[in-house]
Design a protein around this motif. Structure first.
Motif, PDB file in Angstrom:
ATOM      1  N   MET A   1      87.469  58.889  64.329  1.00  0.00           N
ATOM      2  CA  MET A   1      86.285  59.404  64.997  1.00  0.00           C
ATOM      3  C   MET A   1      86.571  60.468  65.637  1.00  0.00           C
ATOM      4  SD  MET A   1      83.370  57.694  67.347  1.00  0.00           S
ATOM      5  CE  MET A   1      84.263  57.980  68.685  1.00  0.00           C
ATOM      6  N   ASP A   2      85.537  61.703  65.515  1.00  0.00           N
ATOM      7  CA  ASP A   2      85.910  62.799  66.198  1.00  0.00           C
ATOM      8  C   ASP A   2      84.478  62.989  67.254  1.00  0.00           C
ATOM      9  OD1 ASP A   2      86.416  65.170  67.282  1.00  0.00           O
ATOM     10  OD2 ASP A   2      85.663  66.733  65.568  1.00  0.00           O
ATOM     11  N   THR A   3      83.334  62.899  66.767  1.00  0.00           N
ATOM     12  CA  THR A   3      82.211  62.858  67.549  1.00  0.00           C
ATOM     13  C   THR A   3      81.208  62.138  67.100  1.00  0.00           C
ATOM     14  OG1 THR A   3      81.100  64.509  66.108  1.00  0.00           O
ATOM     15  CG2 THR A   3      82.507  65.277  67.965  1.00  0.00           C
ATOM     16  N   GLU A   4      80.214  61.514  67.977  1.00  0.00           N
ATOM     17  CA  GLU A   4      78.957  60.704  67.541  1.00  0.00           C
ATOM     18  C   GLU A   4      77.891  61.416  68.234  1.00  0.00           C
ATOM     19  OE1 GLU A   4      81.013  56.221  67.865  1.00  0.00           O
ATOM     20  OE2 GLU A   4      80.753  57.520  69.672  1.00  0.00           O
ATOM     21  N   ASP A   5      76.800  61.276  67.439  1.00  0.00           N
ATOM     22  CA  ASP A   5      75.489  61.692  67.766  1.00  0.00           C
ATOM     23  C   ASP A   5      74.264  60.827  67.495  1.00  0.00           C
ATOM     24  OD1 ASP A   5      73.558  63.423  68.710  1.00  0.00           O
ATOM     25  OD2 ASP A   5      73.256  64.395  66.825  1.00  0.00           O
ATOM     26  N   PRO A   6      73.854  59.993  68.408  1.00  0.00           N
ATOM     27  CA  PRO A   6      73.867  60.453  70.040  1.00  0.00           C
ATOM     28  C   PRO A   6      75.242  59.862  70.701  1.00  0.00           C
ATOM     29  CG  PRO A   6      72.560  58.476  69.633  1.00  0.00           C
ATOM     30  CD  PRO A   6      72.792  58.979  68.329  1.00  0.00           C
ATOM     31  N   ALA A   7      75.817  60.603  71.690  1.00  0.00           N
ATOM     32  CA  ALA A   7      76.878  60.475  72.334  1.00  0.00           C
ATOM     33  C   ALA A   7      76.874  59.439  73.387  1.00  0.00           C
ATOM     34  CB  ALA A   7      77.520  61.673  72.726  1.00  0.00           C
ATOM     35  N   PRO A   8      77.745  58.427  73.561  1.00  0.00           N
ATOM     36  CA  PRO A   8      77.402  57.491  74.207  1.00  0.00           C
ATOM     37  C   PRO A   8      78.164  58.024  75.795  1.00  0.00           C
ATOM     38  CG  PRO A   8      79.516  56.848  72.975  1.00  0.00           C
ATOM     39  CD  PRO A   8      78.742  58.153  72.400  1.00  0.00           C
ATOM     40  N   GLU A   9      77.861  57.334  76.799  1.00  0.00           N
ATOM     41  CA  GLU A   9      78.172  57.741  78.278  1.00  0.00           C
ATOM     42  C   GLU A   9      79.870  57.679  78.114  1.00  0.00           C
ATOM     43  OE1 GLU A   9      76.277  55.697  81.320  1.00  0.00           O
ATOM     44  OE2 GLU A   9      74.328  56.471  81.010  1.00  0.00           O
ATOM     45  N   THR A  10      80.247  56.622  77.728  1.00  0.00           N
ATOM     46  CA  THR A  10      81.820  56.354  77.682  1.00  0.00           C
ATOM     47  C   THR A  10      82.264  55.985  76.245  1.00  0.00           C
ATOM     48  OG1 THR A  10      81.747  54.048  78.119  1.00  0.00           O
ATOM     49  CG2 THR A  10      82.020  55.750  80.148  1.00  0.00           C
ATOM     50  N   ARG A  11      83.412  56.225  76.076  1.00  0.00           N
ATOM     51  CA  ARG A  11      84.065  56.126  74.527  1.00  0.00           C
ATOM     52  C   ARG A  11      85.413  55.945  74.803  1.00  0.00           C
ATOM     53  NH1 ARG A  11      84.688  61.022  70.662  1.00  0.00           N
ATOM     54  NH2 ARG A  11      86.730  59.670  70.151  1.00  0.00           N
ATOM     55  N   PRO A  12      86.151  55.113  73.799  1.00  0.00           N
ATOM     56  CA  PRO A  12      87.602  55.179  73.787  1.00  0.00           C
ATOM     57  C   PRO A  12      88.161  56.610  73.755  1.00  0.00           C
ATOM     58  CG  PRO A  12      86.703  53.365  72.173  1.00  0.00           C
ATOM     59  CD  PRO A  12      85.530  54.417  72.678  1.00  0.00           C
ATOM     60  N   GLN A  13      89.471  56.560  74.171  1.00  0.00           N
ATOM     61  CA  GLN A  13      90.089  58.030  74.201  1.00  0.00           C
ATOM     62  C   GLN A  13      90.213  58.499  72.771  1.00  0.00           C
ATOM     63  OE1 GLN A  13      93.725  58.003  76.630  1.00  0.00           O
ATOM     64  NE2 GLN A  13      94.535  59.792  75.764  1.00  0.00           N
ATOM     65  N   ALA A  14      89.952  59.658  72.621  1.00  0.00           N
ATOM     66  CA  ALA A  14      90.104  60.269  71.240  1.00  0.00           C
ATOM     67  C   ALA A  14      91.670  60.446  70.979  1.00  0.00           C
ATOM     68  CB  ALA A  14      89.297  61.779  71.184  1.00  0.00           C
ATOM     69  N   ALA A  15      91.886  60.158  69.617  1.00  0.00           N
ATOM     70  CA  ALA A  15      93.213  60.502  69.321  1.00  0.00           C
ATOM     71  C   ALA A  15      93.514  62.113  69.145  1.00  0.00           C
ATOM     72  CB  ALA A  15      93.206  60.089  67.741  1.00  0.00           C
ATOM     73  N   PRO A  16      94.805  62.551  69.589  1.00  0.00           N
ATOM     74  CA  PRO A  16      95.152  63.878  70.002  1.00  0.00           C
ATOM     75  C   PRO A  16      95.343  64.324  68.557  1.00  0.00           C
ATOM     76  CG  PRO A  16      96.925  62.381  70.398  1.00  0.00           C
ATOM     77  CD  PRO A  16      95.716  61.498  69.843  1.00  0.00           C
ATOM     78  N   LYS A  17      95.446  65.817  68.431  1.00  0.00           N
ATOM     79  CA  LYS A  17      95.692  66.519  67.080  1.00  0.00           C
ATOM     80  C   LYS A  17      97.095  66.065  66.813  1.00  0.00           C
ATOM     81  CE  LYS A  17      95.761  70.935  65.043  1.00  0.00           C
ATOM     82  NZ  LYS A  17      95.359  72.296  64.835  1.00  0.00           N
ATOM     83  N   PRO A  18      97.392  65.601  65.407  1.00  0.00           N
ATOM     84  CA  PRO A  18      98.924  65.592  65.196  1.00  0.00           C
ATOM     85  C   PRO A  18      99.629  66.594  65.362  1.00  0.00           C
ATOM     86  CG  PRO A  18      97.528  65.597  63.271  1.00  0.00           C
ATOM     87  CD  PRO A  18      96.625  65.664  64.269  1.00  0.00           C
ATOM     88  N   SER A  19     100.967  66.440  65.718  1.00  0.00           N
ATOM     89  CA  SER A  19     101.831  67.334  65.725  1.00  0.00           C
ATOM     90  C   SER A  19     102.426  68.215  64.708  1.00  0.00           C
ATOM     91  CB  SER A  19     103.386  66.683  66.588  1.00  0.00           C
ATOM     92  OG  SER A  19     104.424  67.585  66.568  1.00  0.00           O
ATOM     93  N   LEU A  20     102.672  69.383  64.748  1.00  0.00           N
ATOM     94  CA  LEU A  20     102.917  70.163  63.658  1.00  0.00           C
ATOM     95  C   LEU A  20     104.710  70.609  63.746  1.00  0.00           C
ATOM     96  CD1 LEU A  20     100.281  73.046  63.928  1.00  0.00           C
ATOM     97  CD2 LEU A  20     100.293  70.812  62.419  1.00  0.00           C
ATOM     98  N   ASP A  21     105.181  69.779  64.427  1.00  0.00           N
ATOM     99  CA  ASP A  21     106.663  69.907  64.485  1.00  0.00           C
ATOM    100  C   ASP A  21     107.434  69.297  63.330  1.00  0.00           C
ATOM    101  OD1 ASP A  21     109.212  70.420  65.552  1.00  0.00           O
ATOM    102  OD2 ASP A  21     109.179  69.076  67.258  1.00  0.00           O
ATOM    103  N   GLU A  22     108.448  70.004  62.679  1.00  0.00           N
ATOM    104  CA  GLU A  22     108.976  69.279  61.598  1.00  0.00           C
ATOM    105  C   GLU A  22     109.955  68.256  62.219  1.00  0.00           C
ATOM    106  OE1 GLU A  22     110.481  72.650  59.414  1.00  0.00           O
ATOM    107  OE2 GLU A  22     108.899  73.406  58.986  1.00  0.00           O
TER     108      GLU A  22
END
Length: 291
Positions: A188-209
């Motif tokens: 998940m990235d976004t929800e509509d309608p958005a809840p007041e609280t949600r689990p922590q969003a996953a970070p963007k994956p690293s681009l490091d080789e």
């Protein structure tokens, strides 16, 4: 000078060095293959992660049969969460912290069900093996934008009721009692309608080789050094043989010439016939000179 290299001992050392060098070459190639796989993943992140969301109808095939080129592609879906069948996925570390991920089926308007990973929760303090609080998913119809991720393999370990050992969608479907897309889930990235609280969003994956290229070069260097070491040892062995006189091929050239040249035979000069007195004097002279 180096005939000893044909001995069984040195041939054995050579075979061992070849085997060790082959192992190093294999490990170096393996590191390069890992680097290539990571570079390919990075390419899909760069291509798909920030792309505009596509409707589920265009991406439905990726949930039926996963295509690596579709990983991280944002998909827009509208449906209703089946919160009664929400699951907690165990052993999901984030930035070195232990925790869980929340998995909820989303039933779409056409009846298709897709597993949505709503995010990460830290390990709890109130009850062992559970997060302290699980933010509720929105009720009613919700529009979700989430990125495609492949299903995970089954793990040879169990999980308590209400939890999963991994995002094994076949196992998840067996617990739901209705069909669930099994080739991929959506992060998940976004929800509509958005809840007041949600689990922590996953970070963007690293681009490091990562360090795979340097590791590969190190393994190749180790393989080469085995041959360098063998050559050095052979050189030392050859010099030791020369100094101890064991190598006949390295005798002094002058000695070889002297030993090969014939020794002249010392002959007695021919004497002229003389009278009795002269012969006696000549014999005495020759005897005095060592002839």
């Amino acid at each position: 000078m180096y005939k000893f290299l044909l001995s069984s001992r040195w041939l054995g050392w050579f075979a061992l060095v070849c085997a060790l060098a082959a192992i190093c070459a294999f490990l170096g190639t393996w590191q390069l293959e890992r680097r290539d796989a990571i570079k390919e993943d990075i390419g899909w992140v760069e291509t798909n992660y920030s792309a505009d969301p596509v409707p589920f109808a265009e991406a439905a095939r990726y949930f039926e049969e996963f295509d690596p080129s579709a990983e991280w592609l944002p998909v827009e879906m509208t449906g209703v969460y089946d919160t009664a069948n929400q699951r907690i996925v165990r052993n999901r570390p984030l930035n070195g912290r232990p925790g869980y991920e929340v998995l909820v089926p989303l039933k779409l308007e056409d009846g298709t069900a897709v597993a949505i990973n709503r995010g990460w929760l830290a390990i709890g303090n109130n009850e062992a093996g559970w997060p302290d609080e699980i933010p509720a998913a929105p009720e009613g119809e919700v529009t979700v934008t989430a990125r495609i991720k492949p299903a995970e393999p089954a793990l040879l370990r169990g999980a308590p009721a209400g939890q999963l050992a991994s995002i094994d969608l076949a196992e998840y479907e067996s617990q739901l009692g209705y069909p669930l897309e099994q080739a991929a889930y959506a992060l998940m990235d976004t929800e509509d309608p958005a809840p007041e609280t949600r689990p922590q969003a996953a970070p963007k994956p690293s681009l490091d080789e990562g360090p795979h290229l340097s590791y590969a070069l190190q393994w190749y260097a180790f393989g080469l050094l085995f041959f360098v070491g063998l050559g050095y040892a052979a050189r030392q062995e050859a010099w030791n043989r020369i100094e101890s006189g064991e190598d006949e091929e390295w005798e002094d050239d002058d000695d070889e010439l002297h030993s090969a040249a014939p020794v002249p035979r010392r002959t007695r000069p021919v004497r002229k016939r003389r009278g009795p007195t002269g012969e006696e004097e000549e014999d005495a002279l020759l005897d005095s000179q060592g002839f």
